[in-house]
Design an enzyme around this catalytic site. Structure first.
Site, PDB file in Angstrom:
ATOM      1  N   ARG A  96      29.373  45.266  48.269  1.00  0.00           N
ATOM      2  CA  ARG A  96      30.283  46.410  48.022  1.00  0.00           C
ATOM      3  C   ARG A  96      31.383  46.544  49.070  1.00  0.00           C
ATOM      4  O   ARG A  96      32.002  47.604  49.207  1.00  0.00           O
ATOM      5  CB  ARG A  96      29.517  47.725  47.931  1.00  0.00           C
ATOM      6  CG  ARG A  96      28.552  47.755  46.778  1.00  0.00           C
ATOM      7  CD  ARG A  96      28.306  49.167  46.304  1.00  0.00           C
ATOM      8  NE  ARG A  96      27.438  49.138  45.155  1.00  0.00           N
ATOM      9  CZ  ARG A  96      26.107  49.098  45.242  1.00  0.00           C
ATOM     10  NH1 ARG A  96      25.523  49.082  46.418  1.00  0.00           N
ATOM     11  NH2 ARG A  96      25.390  49.072  44.156  1.00  0.00           N
ATOM     12  N   ASN A 128      58.733  44.627  42.508  1.00  0.00           N
ATOM     13  CA  ASN A 128      58.718  43.759  41.324  1.00  0.00           C
ATOM     14  C   ASN A 128      60.120  43.361  40.866  1.00  0.00           C
ATOM     15  O   ASN A 128      60.272  42.740  39.813  1.00  0.00           O
ATOM     16  CB  ASN A 128      57.995  44.461  40.165  1.00  0.00           C
ATOM     17  CG  ASN A 128      56.543  44.701  40.485  1.00  0.00           C
ATOM     18  OD1 ASN A 128      55.915  43.873  41.137  1.00  0.00           O
ATOM     19  ND2 ASN A 128      56.011  45.837  40.064  1.00  0.00           N
ATOM     20  N   GLU A 179      61.367  36.002  48.159  1.00  0.00           N
ATOM     21  CA  GLU A 179      60.799  37.349  48.352  1.00  0.00           C
ATOM     22  C   GLU A 179      61.527  38.085  49.490  1.00  0.00           C
ATOM     23  O   GLU A 179      61.638  39.303  49.483  1.00  0.00           O
ATOM     24  CB  GLU A 179      59.292  37.262  48.652  1.00  0.00           C
ATOM     25  CG  GLU A 179      58.474  36.515  47.592  1.00  0.00           C
ATOM     26  CD  GLU A 179      58.232  37.293  46.288  1.00  0.00           C
ATOM     27  OE1 GLU A 179      58.700  38.436  46.155  1.00  0.00           O
ATOM     28  OE2 GLU A 179      57.578  36.711  45.390  1.00  0.00           O
ATOM     29  N   ARG A 234      56.306  51.309  45.262  1.00  0.00           N
ATOM     30  CA  ARG A 234      55.816  49.929  45.397  1.00  0.00           C
ATOM     31  C   ARG A 234      56.261  49.057  44.218  1.00  0.00           C
ATOM     32  O   ARG A 234      56.407  47.838  44.349  1.00  0.00           O
ATOM     33  CB  ARG A 234      54.285  49.909  45.557  1.00  0.00           C
ATOM     34  CG  ARG A 234      53.774  48.534  45.963  1.00  0.00           C
ATOM     35  CD  ARG A 234      52.354  48.541  46.498  1.00  0.00           C
ATOM     36  NE  ARG A 234      51.967  47.187  46.862  1.00  0.00           N
ATOM     37  CZ  ARG A 234      50.853  46.862  47.491  1.00  0.00           C
ATOM     38  NH1 ARG A 234      49.985  47.783  47.839  1.00  0.00           N
ATOM     39  NH2 ARG A 234      50.584  45.603  47.785  1.00  0.00           N
ATOM     40  N   LYS A 281      57.946  45.906  53.856  1.00  0.00           N
ATOM     41  CA  LYS A 281      56.791  45.983  52.950  1.00  0.00           C
ATOM     42  C   LYS A 281      55.822  47.063  53.435  1.00  0.00           C
ATOM     43  O   LYS A 281      55.293  47.841  52.635  1.00  0.00           O
ATOM     44  CB  LYS A 281      56.094  44.634  52.837  1.00  0.00           C
ATOM     45  CG  LYS A 281      54.868  44.720  51.924  1.00  0.00           C
ATOM     46  CD  LYS A 281      54.722  43.650  50.905  1.00  0.00           C
ATOM     47  CE  LYS A 281      53.582  43.963  49.955  1.00  0.00           C
ATOM     48  NZ  LYS A 281      52.973  42.796  49.354  1.00  0.00           N
ATOM     49  N   LYS A 292      46.765  43.994  48.079  1.00  0.00           N
ATOM     50  CA  LYS A 292      46.508  43.621  46.683  1.00  0.00           C
ATOM     51  C   LYS A 292      45.687  42.344  46.696  1.00  0.00           C
ATOM     52  O   LYS A 292      46.098  41.344  47.305  1.00  0.00           O
ATOM     53  CB  LYS A 292      47.828  43.362  45.948  1.00  0.00           C
ATOM     54  CG  LYS A 292      48.475  44.597  45.396  1.00  0.00           C
ATOM     55  CD  LYS A 292      49.538  44.172  44.392  1.00  0.00           C
ATOM     56  CE  LYS A 292      50.359  45.333  43.920  1.00  0.00           C
ATOM     57  NZ  LYS A 292      51.424  44.914  42.994  1.00  0.00           N
ATOM     58  N   HIS A 324      58.323  36.593  35.581  1.00  0.00           N
ATOM     59  CA  HIS A 324      57.017  36.320  34.956  1.00  0.00           C
ATOM     60  C   HIS A 324      57.190  35.668  33.591  1.00  0.00           C
ATOM     61  O   HIS A 324      56.418  34.791  33.205  1.00  0.00           O
ATOM     62  CB  HIS A 324      56.222  37.620  34.790  1.00  0.00           C
ATOM     63  CG  HIS A 324      55.601  38.086  36.071  1.00  0.00           C
ATOM     64  ND1 HIS A 324      55.243  39.388  36.299  1.00  0.00           N
ATOM     65  CD2 HIS A 324      55.291  37.416  37.198  1.00  0.00           C
ATOM     66  CE1 HIS A 324      54.735  39.502  37.517  1.00  0.00           C
ATOM     67  NE2 HIS A 324      54.769  38.314  38.088  1.00  0.00           N
ATOM     68  N   HIS A 375      60.700  40.149  39.189  1.00  0.00           N
ATOM     69  CA  HIS A 375      59.413  39.683  38.683  1.00  0.00           C
ATOM     70  C   HIS A 375      59.258  39.910  37.175  1.00  0.00           C
ATOM     71  O   HIS A 375      58.609  39.124  36.505  1.00  0.00           O
ATOM     72  CB  HIS A 375      58.263  40.360  39.429  1.00  0.00           C
ATOM     73  CG  HIS A 375      58.118  39.869  40.846  1.00  0.00           C
ATOM     74  ND1 HIS A 375      59.126  40.005  41.784  1.00  0.00           N
ATOM     75  CD2 HIS A 375      57.103  39.244  41.492  1.00  0.00           C
ATOM     76  CE1 HIS A 375      58.727  39.485  42.938  1.00  0.00           C
ATOM     77  NE2 HIS A 375      57.509  39.017  42.782  1.00  0.00           N
ATOM     78  N   HIS A 389      56.298  30.305  41.909  1.00  0.00           N
ATOM     79  CA  HIS A 389      56.494  31.731  41.650  1.00  0.00           C
ATOM     80  C   HIS A 389      57.824  32.237  42.241  1.00  0.00           C
ATOM     81  O   HIS A 389      58.621  32.891  41.549  1.00  0.00           O
ATOM     82  CB  HIS A 389      55.292  32.501  42.222  1.00  0.00           C
ATOM     83  CG  HIS A 389      55.447  33.977  42.159  1.00  0.00           C
ATOM     84  ND1 HIS A 389      55.405  34.666  40.957  1.00  0.00           N
ATOM     85  CD2 HIS A 389      55.666  34.908  43.125  1.00  0.00           C
ATOM     86  CE1 HIS A 389      55.582  35.951  41.209  1.00  0.00           C
ATOM     87  NE2 HIS A 389      55.748  36.126  42.517  1.00  0.00           N
ATOM     88  N   GLU A 433      50.787  51.520  43.940  1.00  0.00           N
ATOM     89  CA  GLU A 433      51.893  51.272  43.011  1.00  0.00           C
ATOM     90  C   GLU A 433      52.074  52.346  41.947  1.00  0.00           C
ATOM     91  O   GLU A 433      52.178  52.060  40.759  1.00  0.00           O
ATOM     92  CB  GLU A 433      51.727  49.891  42.364  1.00  0.00           C
ATOM     93  CG  GLU A 433      53.060  49.338  41.872  1.00  0.00           C
ATOM     94  CD  GLU A 433      52.989  47.877  41.460  1.00  0.00           C
ATOM     95  OE1 GLU A 433      52.542  47.062  42.266  1.00  0.00           O
ATOM     96  OE2 GLU A 433      53.405  47.586  40.328  1.00  0.00           O
TER      97      GLU A 433
END
Ligand code: NAD
Length: 350
Positions: A112, A232, A176, A228, A214, A134, A239, A235, A252, A224
């Site tokens: 956990r 993207n 980025e 946040r 960041k 993340k 994507h 992105h 990417h 997010e």
């Protein structure tokens, strides 16, 4: 009856991101390092020379995004059990974003949740992925759809690890960095325009400023719910480019570069950005050896794909667009015909 649970009081999370030569790290608990053969070939000895712990074990997983799966996480967890890790033990992610995301996710799951540390070795993970907690894996439904927000205990960024990084991977990280500059910091953008992007001092500055930005974003919005999402930028389009090309043609960061150019075209259409500013961003991306041109195969398919993205809530697409350089705007409910008009500029018939 209402029984409040006030997690904020107990979950006060703080950690430091150190950007410097990797310091000596001494632990009094069992430690498992997770890495892959590519990174260990170049840098594992350096790491092992700096880390000391009563019990130290290295888990080596195969290199590649295709191994960013639950099966690999299961393997990592299996080795943690073999090593009899307890709840005080520590995982160290030693690699790029793939290793970082999977190690963090494994740490969130083992009994956990145990502590983990990020030691990122790609530019992309040093400027972006290692910060903000993340974690996760891919599955057949998409990328990063299984995971957790789980913060590391510390992040150690040593730019010297980048000396062995292939040029294409380096450029993917710069995408980025440019994203951060365009969204939040015009002065940083101008700095990048004038800098030699592969010079050591520039690399350090790119890492420092990107991490600072960041952290500023994540501190306001860990999960997010708001700002946040600005990360993207590029992105949403990127994507779809990755998906259209089966994740084979572009890294990417390269797809994000193309995605930023597409987002910029939409921003110009909405009078948020001038054509000249869009051109300046493109020139900077090209200077970093990033691709900026792409031919969309099927405009309708491309558009429909936006709705499959996990970030398109309530069946509306939230576009993250630059409002000038150094500022952003989130725009929802843009007319389908207007978006498609912009997509046609990237179509085969243009
Ligand atoms: P990666 O982890 O696949 O690394 C790229 C390649 O570089 C790999 O082959 C790796 O073995 C190699 N490599 C790593 N360090 C090296 C070094 N120092 N020298 C030589 N080779 C080295 O890719 P990445 O670009 O670092 O990360 C991409 C992943 O990060 C994706 O899975 C993406 O989803 C994730 N990501 C996560 C976040 C986040 O916030 N958690 C943000 C952005 C991206």
């Amino acid at each position: 009856m209402i029984v409040p649970i006030e997690l904020a009081k107990t979950e006060k999370i703080t950690y430091n991101i150190t950007i410097d030569k990797l310091p000596t790290l001494t632990f009094d608990q069992k430690v498992v390092i997770v890495t892959n053969p590519t990174i260990s070939k170049f840098h594992l000895k350096t790491l092992l020379d700096t880390v000391s712990a009563p019990q130290l074990h290295v888990v080596t997983i195969p290199d590649g995004e295709e191994y960013k799966t639950l099966e690999t996480v299961e393997k990592i967890l299996g080795e943690c059990f073999e090593q009899k890790l307890d709840r005080k033990s520590l995982l160290i992610a030693f690699g790029g974003g793939v290793i970082g995301d999977m190690t963090g996710f494994s740490a969130s799951l083992y009994q956990r949740g145990i502590d983990f540390i990020q030691i990122p070795t790609t530019l992309l993970s040093q400027v972006d992925a290692s910060v903000g907690g993340k974690t996760g894996v891919n599955n057949k439904y998409g990328k990063n759809l299984i995971g957790a927000f789980y913060q590391p205990k510390a992040v150690y960024i040593d730019p010297s690890f980048l000396e062995t990084l292939p040029a294409r991977e380096f450029a993917a990280g710069v995408a980025e960095v440019v994203k951060m500059a365009v969204m939040f910091d015009k002065e940083f953008f101008i700095y990048l325009q004038n800098a030699n992007l592969t010079k050591t001092d520039t690399i350090k500055e790119m890492i420092r400023r990107s991490v600072e930005l960041k952290a500023w974003v994540v501190n306001q919005d860990e999960k997010e719910a708001g700002i946040r999402a600005v990360l993207n930028y590029g992105h949403t389009f990127g994507h779809v480019v990755e998906n259209e090309t089966n994740y084979k043609t572009y890294l990417h960061g390269e797809a994000v570069a193309i995605g930023m150019v597409m987002a910029n075209a939409l921003a110009v259409e909405l009078d948020l950005l001038t054509q000249n500013e869009a051109e300046e961003i493109k020139v900077l991306l090209n200077k970093a050896s990033l691709p900026t041109d792409y031919t969309i195969k099927d405009i309708d398919d491309f558009y429909e794909h936006f709705f499959l993205d996990k970030k398109s809530a309530n069946n509306t697409i939230k576009f993250i667009l630059p409002q000038g350089i150094g500022n952003y705007k989130m725009v929802s409910n843009i007319d389908e015909s207007l978006v498609k008009k912009v997509l046609h500029r990237f179509g085969a018939e243009r």
